[in-house]
Scaffold this motif. Structure first.
Motif, PDB file in Angstrom:
ATOM      1  N   SER A 117       0.835  -1.207   0.000  1.00  0.00           N
ATOM      2  CA  SER A 117       0.000   0.000   0.000  1.00  0.00           C
ATOM      3  C   SER A 117       0.868   1.255   0.000  1.00  0.00           C
ATOM      4  O   SER A 117       0.545   2.252  -0.667  1.00  0.00           O
ATOM      5  CB  SER A 117      -0.935  -0.004   1.215  1.00  0.00           C
ATOM      6  OG  SER A 117      -1.851  -1.084   1.137  1.00  0.00           O
ATOM      7  N   LEU A 118       1.979   1.218   0.743  1.00  0.00           N
ATOM      8  CA  LEU A 118       2.908   2.353   0.733  1.00  0.00           C
ATOM      9  C   LEU A 118       3.494   2.562  -0.658  1.00  0.00           C
ATOM     10  O   LEU A 118       3.630   3.705  -1.127  1.00  0.00           O
ATOM     11  CB  LEU A 118       4.029   2.113   1.744  1.00  0.00           C
ATOM     12  CG  LEU A 118       3.646   2.245   3.223  1.00  0.00           C
ATOM     13  CD1 LEU A 118       4.784   1.767   4.118  1.00  0.00           C
ATOM     14  CD2 LEU A 118       3.289   3.684   3.565  1.00  0.00           C
ATOM     15  N   VAL A 119       3.827   1.455  -1.329  1.00  0.00           N
ATOM     16  CA  VAL A 119       4.347   1.552  -2.693  1.00  0.00           C
ATOM     17  C   VAL A 119       3.314   2.200  -3.599  1.00  0.00           C
ATOM     18  O   VAL A 119       3.634   3.080  -4.414  1.00  0.00           O
ATOM     19  CB  VAL A 119       4.729   0.154  -3.232  1.00  0.00           C
ATOM     20  CG1 VAL A 119       5.022   0.225  -4.738  1.00  0.00           C
ATOM     21  CG2 VAL A 119       5.946  -0.385  -2.494  1.00  0.00           C
ATOM     22  N   LEU A 120       2.057   1.787  -3.460  1.00  0.00           N
ATOM     23  CA  LEU A 120       0.998   2.312  -4.331  1.00  0.00           C
ATOM     24  C   LEU A 120       0.668   3.765  -4.022  1.00  0.00           C
ATOM     25  O   LEU A 120       0.172   4.487  -4.893  1.00  0.00           O
ATOM     26  CB  LEU A 120      -0.245   1.425  -4.233  1.00  0.00           C
ATOM     27  CG  LEU A 120      -0.049   0.038  -4.846  1.00  0.00           C
ATOM     28  CD1 LEU A 120      -1.185  -0.905  -4.480  1.00  0.00           C
ATOM     29  CD2 LEU A 120       0.086   0.143  -6.366  1.00  0.00           C
ATOM     30  N   ASP A 121       0.943   4.206  -2.803  1.00  0.00           N
ATOM     31  CA  ASP A 121       0.816   5.634  -2.508  1.00  0.00           C
ATOM     32  C   ASP A 121       1.841   6.431  -3.315  1.00  0.00           C
ATOM     33  O   ASP A 121       1.566   7.560  -3.737  1.00  0.00           O
ATOM     34  CB  ASP A 121       1.035   5.891  -1.013  1.00  0.00           C
ATOM     35  CG  ASP A 121      -0.148   5.447  -0.171  1.00  0.00           C
ATOM     36  OD1 ASP A 121      -1.247   5.269  -0.738  1.00  0.00           O
ATOM     37  OD2 ASP A 121       0.032   5.260   1.044  1.00  0.00           O
ATOM     38  N   LEU A 122       3.004   5.819  -3.519  1.00  0.00           N
ATOM     39  CA  LEU A 122       4.088   6.493  -4.254  1.00  0.00           C
ATOM     40  C   LEU A 122       3.975   6.280  -5.754  1.00  0.00           C
ATOM     41  O   LEU A 122       4.273   7.170  -6.544  1.00  0.00           O
ATOM     42  CB  LEU A 122       5.440   5.967  -3.758  1.00  0.00           C
ATOM     43  CG  LEU A 122       5.755   6.218  -2.275  1.00  0.00           C
ATOM     44  CD1 LEU A 122       6.943   5.363  -1.832  1.00  0.00           C
ATOM     45  CD2 LEU A 122       6.043   7.696  -2.049  1.00  0.00           C
ATOM     46  N   GLN A 123       3.568   5.060  -6.144  1.00  0.00           N
ATOM     47  CA  GLN A 123       3.454   4.696  -7.562  1.00  0.00           C
ATOM     48  C   GLN A 123       2.118   3.965  -7.764  1.00  0.00           C
ATOM     49  O   GLN A 123       2.073   2.742  -7.673  1.00  0.00           O
ATOM     50  CB  GLN A 123       4.622   3.804  -7.990  1.00  0.00           C
ATOM     51  CG  GLN A 123       5.980   4.458  -7.909  1.00  0.00           C
ATOM     52  CD  GLN A 123       7.105   3.518  -8.338  1.00  0.00           C
ATOM     53  OE1 GLN A 123       6.885   2.364  -8.691  1.00  0.00           O
ATOM     54  NE2 GLN A 123       8.332   4.015  -8.305  1.00  0.00           N
ATOM     55  N   PRO A 124       1.040   4.681  -8.012  1.00  0.00           N
ATOM     56  CA  PRO A 124      -0.297   4.064  -8.062  1.00  0.00           C
ATOM     57  C   PRO A 124      -0.460   2.957  -9.100  1.00  0.00           C
ATOM     58  O   PRO A 124      -1.381   2.139  -8.985  1.00  0.00           O
ATOM     59  CB  PRO A 124      -1.209   5.251  -8.394  1.00  0.00           C
ATOM     60  CG  PRO A 124      -0.469   6.445  -7.907  1.00  0.00           C
ATOM     61  CD  PRO A 124       0.977   6.144  -8.147  1.00  0.00           C
ATOM     62  N   ALA A 125       0.399   2.901 -10.106  1.00  0.00           N
ATOM     63  CA  ALA A 125       0.266   1.879 -11.144  1.00  0.00           C
ATOM     64  C   ALA A 125       1.352   0.806 -11.035  1.00  0.00           C
ATOM     65  O   ALA A 125       1.577   0.060 -11.987  1.00  0.00           O
ATOM     66  CB  ALA A 125       0.314   2.519 -12.528  1.00  0.00           C
ATOM     67  N   ASN A 126       2.006   0.696  -9.872  1.00  0.00           N
ATOM     68  CA  ASN A 126       3.076  -0.294  -9.734  1.00  0.00           C
ATOM     69  C   ASN A 126       2.512  -1.703  -9.898  1.00  0.00           C
ATOM     70  O   ASN A 126       1.661  -2.134  -9.114  1.00  0.00           O
ATOM     71  CB  ASN A 126       3.763  -0.147  -8.379  1.00  0.00           C
ATOM     72  CG  ASN A 126       4.969  -1.061  -8.246  1.00  0.00           C
ATOM     73  OD1 ASN A 126       4.848  -2.253  -8.031  1.00  0.00           O
ATOM     74  ND2 ASN A 126       6.151  -0.481  -8.392  1.00  0.00           N
ATOM     75  N   ARG A 127       2.995  -2.411 -10.897  1.00  0.00           N
ATOM     76  CA  ARG A 127       2.429  -3.713 -11.263  1.00  0.00           C
ATOM     77  C   ARG A 127       2.558  -4.748 -10.141  1.00  0.00           C
ATOM     78  O   ARG A 127       1.590  -5.427  -9.785  1.00  0.00           O
ATOM     79  CB  ARG A 127       3.104  -4.237 -12.540  1.00  0.00           C
ATOM     80  CG  ARG A 127       2.606  -5.603 -12.987  1.00  0.00           C
ATOM     81  CD  ARG A 127       3.325  -6.058 -14.259  1.00  0.00           C
ATOM     82  NE  ARG A 127       2.832  -7.360 -14.682  1.00  0.00           N
ATOM     83  CZ  ARG A 127       3.303  -8.514 -14.227  1.00  0.00           C
ATOM     84  NH1 ARG A 127       4.304  -8.515 -13.347  1.00  0.00           N
ATOM     85  NH2 ARG A 127       2.795  -9.665 -14.651  1.00  0.00           N
ATOM     86  N   GLU A 128       3.760  -4.876  -9.605  1.00  0.00           N
ATOM     87  CA  GLU A 128       3.988  -5.896  -8.571  1.00  0.00           C
ATOM     88  C   GLU A 128       3.117  -5.642  -7.343  1.00  0.00           C
ATOM     89  O   GLU A 128       2.506  -6.568  -6.794  1.00  0.00           O
ATOM     90  CB  GLU A 128       5.466  -5.915  -8.168  1.00  0.00           C
ATOM     91  CG  GLU A 128       5.797  -6.953  -7.107  1.00  0.00           C
ATOM     92  CD  GLU A 128       7.266  -6.971  -6.729  1.00  0.00           C
ATOM     93  OE1 GLU A 128       7.600  -7.582  -5.692  1.00  0.00           O
ATOM     94  OE2 GLU A 128       8.087  -6.373  -7.457  1.00  0.00           O
ATOM     95  N   ALA A 129       3.044  -4.395  -6.926  1.00  0.00           N
ATOM     96  CA  ALA A 129       2.268  -4.065  -5.735  1.00  0.00           C
ATOM     97  C   ALA A 129       0.777  -4.318  -5.955  1.00  0.00           C
ATOM     98  O   ALA A 129       0.081  -4.838  -5.069  1.00  0.00           O
ATOM     99  CB  ALA A 129       2.510  -2.617  -5.338  1.00  0.00           C
ATOM    100  N   LEU A 130       0.271  -3.973  -7.132  1.00  0.00           N
ATOM    101  CA  LEU A 130      -1.140  -4.198  -7.425  1.00  0.00           C
ATOM    102  C   LEU A 130      -1.464  -5.693  -7.458  1.00  0.00           C
ATOM    103  O   LEU A 130      -2.469  -6.145  -6.889  1.00  0.00           O
ATOM    104  CB  LEU A 130      -1.519  -3.553  -8.760  1.00  0.00           C
ATOM    105  CG  LEU A 130      -1.640  -2.024  -8.744  1.00  0.00           C
ATOM    106  CD1 LEU A 130      -1.704  -1.483 -10.167  1.00  0.00           C
ATOM    107  CD2 LEU A 130      -2.881  -1.595  -7.958  1.00  0.00           C
ATOM    108  N   LEU A 131      -0.613  -6.475  -8.122  1.00  0.00           N
ATOM    109  CA  LEU A 131      -0.852  -7.919  -8.209  1.00  0.00           C
ATOM    110  C   LEU A 131      -0.823  -8.577  -6.835  1.00  0.00           C
ATOM    111  O   LEU A 131      -1.707  -9.375  -6.488  1.00  0.00           O
ATOM    112  CB  LEU A 131       0.196  -8.569  -9.104  1.00  0.00           C
ATOM    113  CG  LEU A 131      -0.033  -8.522 -10.609  1.00  0.00           C
ATOM    114  CD1 LEU A 131       1.184  -9.063 -11.341  1.00  0.00           C
ATOM    115  CD2 LEU A 131      -1.282  -9.326 -11.000  1.00  0.00           C
TER     116      LEU A 131
END
Length: 282
Positions: A117-131
């Motif tokens: 979730s912290l990653v997605l706050d920084l990069q909302p389209a981060n593939r690994e974090a979303l998956l």
């Protein structure tokens, strides 16, 4: 005299090592990593950290130390190293992803979800974090949140294989079988249309996934057709034999079921999962 000479050599080596600079220890660690000498690399990184504890690059050193320790199955030490790294660089996406991946490996899904979730706050389209966050939501049966993450991923990468397959599996778990079948059938049909970029092995995985949905719907003959095609495309796919064995057992074809369960075990599915199925083949 020989003993005195040996002591002198040892003392000289000790002085030489103590004189190594921060940069030199870092270079030695990099050389050791490149030559798969992980225990040595770990030692050299620790020496570099001792030389200059306040160096801004230590976040990267701690991150690399975590990777080395994880490779050596020193999971608790690796987690501690990632924690140190993030205390110095709390918004570093690479380190957050590495710590999250380790937490997943340790079964610490809640902590991993925080990092993703912290990653997605920084990069909302981060593939690994979303998956991976979608996967965690699926495990928690929070299908609405999982679907939102898959939708976000597919908005940015419409043909993403893991995203499309994960969404189909989510619909299956949510008992939306028609939706799951439509998604998987679309992925299969793209091959016939010549628009698919998937390899044969990945197409085999899609056939197994569709067979699983058909099996839940009681369409065993259709499921068997998909499983046979999956095995034709990739004979090393253990899951295909395991599911086909279950269907054969439902049909009282015990010899065929036993053969498939044994093949699934040979290809890597643990006997702890297959043992009870094999018992039913007697």
């Amino acid at each position: 005299m020989k003993r005195a000479g040996l002591i002198l050599v040892v003392l000289m080596m000790a002085v030489r090592l103590s004189a190594q600079t921060y940069e030199e220890w870092c270079d030695r660690a990099l050389f050791a990593i490149e030559h798969d000498s992980l225990p040595q690399a770990e030692q050299y990184i620790r020496e570099a950290l001792k030389r200059d504890p306040a160096n801004a690059r230590n976040a990267l050193l701690f991150s690399n130390l975590g990777l080395i320790q994880r490779s050596q199955h020193k999971y608790d030490e690796a987690l501690e190293s990632y924690n140190f790294a993030l205390s110095m660089a709390p918004r570093n996406v690479v380190i957050l992803l590495n710590r999250a991946a380790l937490c997943m490996e340790l079964g610490k899904y809640k902590q991993a979800k925080v990092d993703y979730s912290l990653v997605l706050d920084l990069q909302p389209a981060n593939r690994e974090a979303l998956l991976m966050r979608a996967y965690i939501y699926r495990q928690e049966k929070d299908y609405r949140s999982a679907r939102a993450d898959y939708d976000t991923l597919l908005k940015h990468i419409p043909q993403d294989f893991e995203g499309r397959l994960g969404l189909a599996m989510l619909e299956q778990k949510d008992k939306k079988y028609d939706v799951a079948l439509a998604l998987l059938t679309r992925m299969i049909d793209e091959k016939a249309e010549g628009t698919s970029l998937l390899t044969s092995s990945r197409h085999a995985v899609v056939y197994v996934a569709r067979a699983g949905v058909e099996k839940e719907l009681g369409n065993n003959d259709r499921a068997l057709m998909d499983l046979n095609e999956a095995i034709r495309l990739d004979a090393s796919l253990s899951e295909a034999y395991w599911v086909r064995g279950q269907i054969y057992l439902l049909q009282q074809q015990k010899n065929l079921a036993r053969r498939d369960f044994e093949q699934a075990a040979a290809l890597g599915i643990p006997m702890s999962e297959i043992g009870s199925w094999l018992e039913q083949c007697r």
